[in-house]
Design an enzyme around this catalytic site. Structure first.
Site, PDB file in Angstrom:
ATOM      1  N   GLY A  44       0.850  -1.188   0.000  1.00 26.64           N
ATOM      2  CA  GLY A  44       0.000   0.000   0.000  1.00 26.64           C
ATOM      3  C   GLY A  44       0.883   1.235   0.000  1.00 26.64           C
ATOM      4  CD  GLN A  49       3.284   5.912   2.594  1.00 26.71           C
ATOM      5  OE1 GLN A  49       2.350   5.352   2.057  1.00 26.71           O
ATOM      6  NE2 GLN A  49       4.245   5.252   3.230  1.00 26.71           N
ATOM      7  CB  CYS A  92       4.803   2.348   7.684  1.00 21.20           C
ATOM      8  SG  CYS A  92       4.430   3.872   6.779  1.00 21.20           S
ATOM      9  CG  LEU A  93       6.503   1.002   1.684  1.00 23.56           C
ATOM     10  CD1 LEU A  93       6.018   1.317   0.280  1.00 23.56           C
ATOM     11  CD2 LEU A  93       7.599  -0.051   1.657  1.00 23.56           C
ATOM     12  CG  HIS A 134      -1.046   1.625   7.169  1.00 26.61           C
ATOM     13  ND1 HIS A 134      -0.160   1.125   8.102  1.00 26.61           N
ATOM     14  CD2 HIS A 134      -0.293   2.424   6.343  1.00 26.61           C
ATOM     15  CE1 HIS A 134       1.048   1.608   7.861  1.00 26.61           C
ATOM     16  NE2 HIS A 134       0.997   2.391   6.797  1.00 26.61           N
ATOM     17  CD  GLU A 135      -1.292   2.674   2.634  1.00 27.60           C
ATOM     18  OE1 GLU A 135      -0.782   3.800   2.571  1.00 27.60           O
ATOM     19  OE2 GLU A 135      -0.633   1.657   2.923  1.00 27.60           O
ATOM     20  CG  HIS A 138       0.228   7.077   5.313  1.00 28.82           C
ATOM     21  ND1 HIS A 138       1.271   7.524   6.094  1.00 28.82           N
ATOM     22  CD2 HIS A 138       0.474   5.758   5.103  1.00 28.82           C
ATOM     23  CE1 HIS A 138       2.100   6.509   6.338  1.00 28.82           C
ATOM     24  NE2 HIS A 138       1.644   5.428   5.760  1.00 28.82           N
TER      25      HIS A 138
HETATM   26 NI    NI Z   1       2.439   3.520   5.792  1.00 24.53          NI
END
Ligand code: NI
Length: 161
Positions: A44, A49, A92-93, A134-135, A138
């Site tokens: 995701g 991000q 998380c990236l 989660h997204e 963000h």
């Molecule tokens: Ni994330």
């Protein structure tokens, strides 16, 4: 085009993203986001991000264990949250090396816009439900760390390199 994934605490990860227009620019953004997500090995990715403060995220819940199923969510909104919660370990990236235990609703009904501007609503379950929450966090300037107790958050941040 592969974009650079920003690392927390970049300010793009702590601010609220703005509604997106369904236009060629947003579709090109989504293509870049999918390419960036696959390159980074994620399932995701949200626009903030990569430094774009628009309410767009991409997800592929399947590609790690089978054929890719890329999905694009423009202006997503959660219409319903299940009373049942699930505690899961999330990466998380933007916060590499941190795995945080986060409590999420097990199921949500999500509404979003498609590339043709139409609106769709669907009940998400399993990983898709967790990933979508989660997204969307963000898009609202929230990361996994923000779900932790003060002690757990401090310990996770202390472990960041
Ligand atoms: Ni994330």
């Amino acid at each position: 085009m592969i974009r650079r994934v920003l690392r927390w605490p970049d300010e793009c990860l702590t601010q609220v993203a703005q509604p997106a227009c369904v236009d060629g620019q947003t579709l090109a953004l989504a293509v870049d986001m999918l390419e960036t997500m696959y390159d980074a090995g994620g399932r995701g990715l949200a626009a903030p991000q990569i430094g774009v403060m628009a309410r767009v995220f991409v997800m592929d819940a399947a590609w790690k264990s089978g054929d890719p199923v890329p999905e694009v969510f423009i202006n997503p909104e959660i219409l319903w949250r299940s009373p049942q919660m699930a505690l899961g370990a999330e990466g998380c990236l933007s916060i590499p090396d941190v795995v945080a235990d986060v409590k999420r609703h097990s199921e949500v009904v999500l509404q979003w816009q498609l590339a043709d501007g139409s609106t769709q609503a669907q009940k998400l379950t399993g990983f898709r439900a967790i990933c979508a929450q989660h997204e969307i966090d963000h898009l609202n300037g929230i990361v996994t760390l923000d779900h932790l107790s003060p002690d757990a958050r401090a310990a996770a941040i202390a472990g960041l390199t």
